[in-house]
Design an enzyme around this catalytic site. Structure first.
Site, short mmCIF file in Angstrom:
data_model
loop_
_atom_site.label_atom_id
_atom_site.label_comp_id
_atom_site.label_asym_id
_atom_site.label_seq_id
_atom_site.Cartn_x
_atom_site.Cartn_y
_atom_site.Cartn_z
N CYS A 1 14.93 33.62 13.78
CA CYS A 1 16.03 32.67 13.60
C CYS A 1 17.36 33.24 14.06
O CYS A 1 18.24 32.50 14.52
CB CYS A 1 16.12 32.23 12.14
SG CYS A 1 16.30 33.60 10.97
N GLU B 1 18.60 29.61 4.08
CA GLU B 1 18.70 30.38 5.33
C GLU B 1 17.93 29.60 6.38
O GLU B 1 16.70 29.60 6.40
CB GLU B 1 18.14 31.79 5.13
CG GLU B 1 18.57 32.76 6.22
CD GLU B 1 17.53 32.91 7.32
OE1 GLU B 1 17.72 32.27 8.37
OE2 GLU B 1 16.56 33.65 7.13
#
Length: 477
Positions: free
Chosen positions: A283, A249
């Site tokens: 993010c 990720e």
């Protein structure tokens, strides 16, 4: 209010044997709040051996019994969430309200996996021969090495821990050295819930050394990493060289599209919340705002007003809506990105400056009129800076949104079902949220595509990440 900074290895809390430490800093004040032990090779060897033994124990524990321990851990997290939140605000800096929400939500993730782990179903494949029985079973992949970042210390750790444990894996987690306190308190909940020794291990250390050492170990069979794209590429290549499964990720640079028929007030309000949450250190946060010409001026005006009204301060101040950047590196990078945009002719609507000389505070910042070559439009900003860009037609804005290597999240506002469907279909992102924020729930997959990584955490996909498939064909003798 802070916690004892220790490793958790083979069911024991320990400072390890290296004697080396790192200083933990409060990003709001710049003051030292603790000394964190850093793992030696001997400490890592102990954790690896423990994880190997723990896997043998835990993989042979029934899914029903594993679920019961996870549910007890979730209950303890709910009881102790305030303690974890305080630790997080101390070493990471986010407002206490945000820390509290993150700590509370950890229990939801654990409970989801506690139940989903009981449903790791296989299947029977009808045979061509009546005497043959064909089974497909799902088994835990093995000991896991997990690496988590400092921006969401609990959120990122709990997804990996709970997913691995629910599947029957043991895990060594290297948590963030800059924000270790809340993760230590989270692991304490699993310990107190009765998790067997060696099943969960927590270490800290020099990141490059720890990741290299753990990934190369033959004991580790799965690697899960959350962090930058650059580091993800390095760890992914290392894991591939040793044929280890990975979940990555990685970074994001999410577009936020405001169509001409959008509810401008609602779009601006959500944009402000999502952009400046955790001081922009998210993010999946929107970081490129594409606004239709017809509504650009009212959106820009309202968004800048809301950003300018945000109260920035110490996370323990109840009035604070945004805390500091987590470290001096991020402060310097945000300053560089804003300076680059302004040198190229960008217009500053609000913010743009460091706040004071104590702590890592930076004003919520909104810019317009940025040229395509501005670093802010091409590099993941990871800070409280929002660039606004105009567009005139849907095809062009979709092309712009898809133009970068990132593909983690995307957001859009429109009243048209047709447009919403087209955006959902054509935006190149692992997650698309339209007219609201609908990401990162325990029951939904969280992950990206392209250079934002591969694999998902959350949902059934988050459990699948820690399982392998075995086919068994048997015939009676």
């Amino acid at each position: 209010m802070y916690t004892d900074l220790l490793f958790y290895i083979d069911g024991q809390w320990t400072a390890g044997c290296s004697g080396n430490t790192a200083t933990v800093i409060n990003p709001s004040t710049g003051e030292t709040i603790g000394q964190l032990p850093l793992a030696s090779n001997a400490d890592l060897d102990t954790a690896l051996a423990a994880a190997g033994r723990g896997f043998e124990t835990w993989s042979n524990t029934s899914a029903y019994d594993r679920s019961a321990i996870l549910r007890r851990a979730a209950a303890l997290v709910r009881e102790r969430h305030a303690r974890m939140a305080e630790c997080m605000t101390l070493d990471q800096g986010k407002p206490l309200a945000e820390s509290t929400l993150e700590a509370k939500s950890a229990a939801d993730h654990i409970e989801w996996y506690a139940e989903e782990g009981r449903r790791a179903y296989g299947r029977i494949v009808p045979s061509r021969n009546a005497a043959v029985r064909q089974l497909v079973v799902r088994e835990p992949v093995g000991p896991v090495a997990a690496f988590t970042p400092w921006n969401f210390p609990i959120n990122q750790a709990v997804r990996k821990i709970a997913g691995a444990l629910a599947a029957g894996c043991s895990i060594i987690i290297k948590a963030p050295e800059e924000a270790p306190g809340a993760v230590i308190e989270l692991v304490r909940c699993f310990h107190d819930a009765g998790l067997p020794e060696g099943v969960l291990n927590l270490v800290f250390g020099v990141p490059a050394h720890v990741s290299d050492y753990l990934i190369k170990s033959p004991i580790i069979r799965k690697v899960s990493f959350t962090g930058s794209t650059a580091i993800g590429r390095q760890l992914g290549a290392l894991a591939a060289a040793h044929l280890k499964l990975t979940t990555m990720e990685l970074g994001g640079h999410a577009p936020f599209i405001v169509c001409e028929d959008a509810n401008v007030e609602a779009a601006a309000a959500l944009a402000c919340v999502l952009k400046f949450r955790n001081a922009g250190q998210v993010c999946a946060a929107p970081s490129r705002f594409y606004v239709h010409d017809a509504v650009f001026e009212p959106f820009a005006r309202r968004f800048a007003e809301l950003a300018a009204q945000l109260k920035v301060g110490d996370g323990f101040d109840p009035a604070s809506q945004m805390g500091p950047l987590a470290n001096a590196r991020r402060l310097m990078m945000v300053q560089e990105l804003v300076a680059d945009a302004r040198e190229l002719g960008a217009t500053l609507l609000t913010g743009g400056q460091r706040m004071g000389d104590k702590g890592n505070f930076f004003q919520p910042t909104v810019l317009t009129d940025l040229p395509e070559q501005a670093r802010l439009l091409n590099e993941e900003p990871f800070g409280p800076v929002a660039p606004l860009l105009r567009f005139s037609d849907l095809d062009s804005v979709i092309a712009q949104a898809n133009s970068l290597e990132y593909g983690l999240a995307a957001f859009a506002f429109t009243r048209s079902l047709k447009t919403a469907t087209e955006l959902g279909n054509r935006l190149q992102a692992g997650m698309v949220s339209i007219n609201h924020f609908g990401l990162a729930l325990p029951e939904t997959p969280f992950g990206g595509i392209k250079s934002s990584g591969h694999g998902s955490e959350g949902g059934t996909e988050g459990l699948d990440a820690y399982l392998t498939t075995k086919f068994i064909s048997q015939v009676g003798i």
